[in-house]
Design a protein around this motif. Structure first.
Motif, PDB file in Angstrom:
ATOM      1  N   VAL A  54       5.500  -6.607   2.402  1.00  0.00           N
ATOM      2  CA  VAL A  54       5.979  -7.668   3.295  1.00  0.00           C
ATOM      3  C   VAL A  54       5.812  -9.036   2.652  1.00  0.00           C
ATOM      4  O   VAL A  54       6.629  -9.946   2.872  1.00  0.00           O
ATOM      5  CB  VAL A  54       5.282  -7.621   4.670  1.00  0.00           C
ATOM      6  N   ASP A  98       1.501  -1.843   2.587  1.00  0.00           N
ATOM      7  CA  ASP A  98       2.379  -2.599   3.487  1.00  0.00           C
ATOM      8  C   ASP A  98       2.258  -4.101   3.240  1.00  0.00           C
ATOM      9  O   ASP A  98       3.253  -4.823   3.259  1.00  0.00           O
ATOM     10  CB  ASP A  98       2.039  -2.292   4.948  1.00  0.00           C
ATOM     11  N   GLU A 103       8.741  -9.431   0.461  1.00  0.00           N
ATOM     12  CA  GLU A 103       9.901  -9.798   1.267  1.00  0.00           C
ATOM     13  C   GLU A 103       9.896 -11.296   1.557  1.00  0.00           C
ATOM     14  O   GLU A 103      10.941 -11.966   1.486  1.00  0.00           O
ATOM     15  CB  GLU A 103       9.904  -9.018   2.575  1.00  0.00           C
ATOM     16  N   HIS A 118      10.144   4.013   5.929  1.00  0.00           N
ATOM     17  CA  HIS A 118       9.619   3.486   4.666  1.00  0.00           C
ATOM     18  C   HIS A 118       8.469   4.341   4.112  1.00  0.00           C
ATOM     19  O   HIS A 118       7.715   3.883   3.253  1.00  0.00           O
ATOM     20  CB  HIS A 118       9.164   2.029   4.843  1.00  0.00           C
ATOM     21  N   GLU A 170       8.841  -5.500  11.885  1.00  0.00           N
ATOM     22  CA  GLU A 170       9.844  -4.637  11.253  1.00  0.00           C
ATOM     23  C   GLU A 170       9.186  -3.508  10.473  1.00  0.00           C
ATOM     24  O   GLU A 170       9.643  -2.359  10.506  1.00  0.00           O
ATOM     25  CB  GLU A 170      10.731  -5.472  10.325  1.00  0.00           C
ATOM     26  N   ASN A 171       8.121  -3.832   9.746  1.00  0.00           N
ATOM     27  CA  ASN A 171       7.465  -2.842   8.895  1.00  0.00           C
ATOM     28  C   ASN A 171       6.961  -1.655   9.710  1.00  0.00           C
ATOM     29  O   ASN A 171       7.175  -0.496   9.347  1.00  0.00           O
ATOM     30  CB  ASN A 171       6.317  -3.509   8.140  1.00  0.00           C
TER      31      ASN A 171
END
Length: 367
Positions: free
Chosen positions: A322, A318, A325, A182, A175-176
């Motif tokens: 994540v 990043d 998350e 982003h 997804e990232n």
């Protein structure tokens, strides 16, 4: 322009149960990298893992590398601690010897080959500086291709490796990278830039999104300018499309390619996110980044340390996000994401189709 799903595809999606994406395990019926080839030395064994399964990679003095379950069938101690002799590995405890097929060929103190149990052998291949195993059904291994990887071996490109571990489910990584919206996260490294969505392509096992970027403020980073050339300040005017960034997930792999305005490939990234642990809430990433050499190749050599530092800083931002998350997923007891970008919605559907619901997964209630 977005590609609309066909009626049959929409019907299939309506009939298929929906799961929490972070409870979708990776599909083992693909080739996964589990080690850099240079780490598995001749006459030695190397321990690694795939989704909680211990694996010993063995490279004889002669012949190709092979992979066995990293547990001796006798007392379950790691075979990777054993002694490589000829084409076999001997357990460090009692000297039971196993061949590349996992067969126990010697129990030395009985001088017999018909008493020891075998261990599991994994199909194994070496390519592009990586060692791959096929952790699923071995009968399928020959029919599934080992992926092509960036521009490894192409003399027109310079390639670097990266292999960080992350405390998150592998789907967060897909997804990232796929969601280029982003870039606000990277404002300290990149300045103020905006992603412009150009379109997509998709199929049963892949999704590709294309972007360009417009600089809204801040200086262009040196490493970026060395690779792509100087982007001039247009003083607020709309910037032309100078490079096209294409991100593609072809399950279970992901690529990012950058083409310049003439259509030439100037950067090629390949990545695979290998799950760690039986719950797959950790990831070992394997990636290779290839950059096209300029006319004067030594300029890229000079810029290489700066490029490495630049990409490392981007990745660390990043990584932090994540892992945050993943932390929120644990604290909330499930996936509470409110996704609005159609590309990411399509990606989540692809990852769900490609993966395998784990034992804890339960269909989500609809409505």
């Amino acid at each position: 322009m977005l590609v609309e799903a066909s009626r049959s595809e929409t019907a299939q999606q309506a009939e298929a149960p929906e799961y929490d994406l972070r409870q979708i395990d990776s599909n083992p019926n693909f080739w996964y990298p589990v080690a850099w080839a240079h780490k598995v030395r001749p006459g030695k064994a190397f321990p690694t893992r795939y989704a909680g399964h211990p694996i010993a990679l063995i490279r004889p003095e002669k012949g190709p590398v092979y992979a066995l379950e990293d547990r001796c069938a006798h007392r379950q101690v790691p075979l990777s601690k054993g002694l490589v002799e000829g084409d076999c590995i001997k357990c460090c405890y009692h000297g039971w010897a196993f061949d590349r097929a996992g067969k126990c060929v010697t129990v030395p103190y009985l001088n017999r080959s018909d008493v020891g149990r075998p261990v599991r052998a994994y199909p194994c291949r070496e390519k592009a500086g990586l060692i791959f195993i096929f952790p699923g059904d071995p009968a399928l291994a020959e029919s599934v291709p080992v992926p092509d990887i960036a521009q490894v071996g192409n003399p027109e490109y310079k390639t670097r490796q990266f292999g960080p571990r992350l405390k998150c489910h592998y789907t967060f990584m897909h997804e990232n990278l796929m969601d280029m919206n982003h870039q606000f996260l990277h404002r300290r490294q990149m300045g103020s830039i905006t992603a412009r969505f150009l379109g997509q392509d998709k199929g049963e096992n892949f999704l590709e999104a294309r972007y360009s970027f417009a600089r809204k403020g801040g200086n262009q980073p040196l490493a970026e300018a060395l690779i792509f050339g100087k982007h001039h300040d247009l003083e607020g005017r709309e910037q032309p499309v100078e490079e096209v960034v294409s991100i593609r997930t072809t399950y279970p792999y992901q690529t990012l390619k950058i083409h310049d305005k003439d259509g030439d490939l100037i950067m090629d990234l390949w990545a695979c996110y290998v799950p760690l642990g039986s719950d797959q809430q950790g990831t070992q990433a394997f990636g290779l980044l290839s950059v096209k050499k300029p006319k004067w190749g030594f300029l890229l050599d000079l810029a290489w340390p700066a490029l490495g530092l630049f990409t490392h800083r981007i990745f660390e931002e990043d990584r932090e996000i994540v892992e945050l998350e993943q932390k929120a997923w644990r604290e909330l007891g499930g996936d509470h994401n409110v996704e609005v970008f159609p590309i990411v919605k399509a990606l989540r559907a692809l990852l769900t189709r490609g993966g395998v619901p784990n034992k804890a997964a339960r269909p989500l209630k609809k409505g």
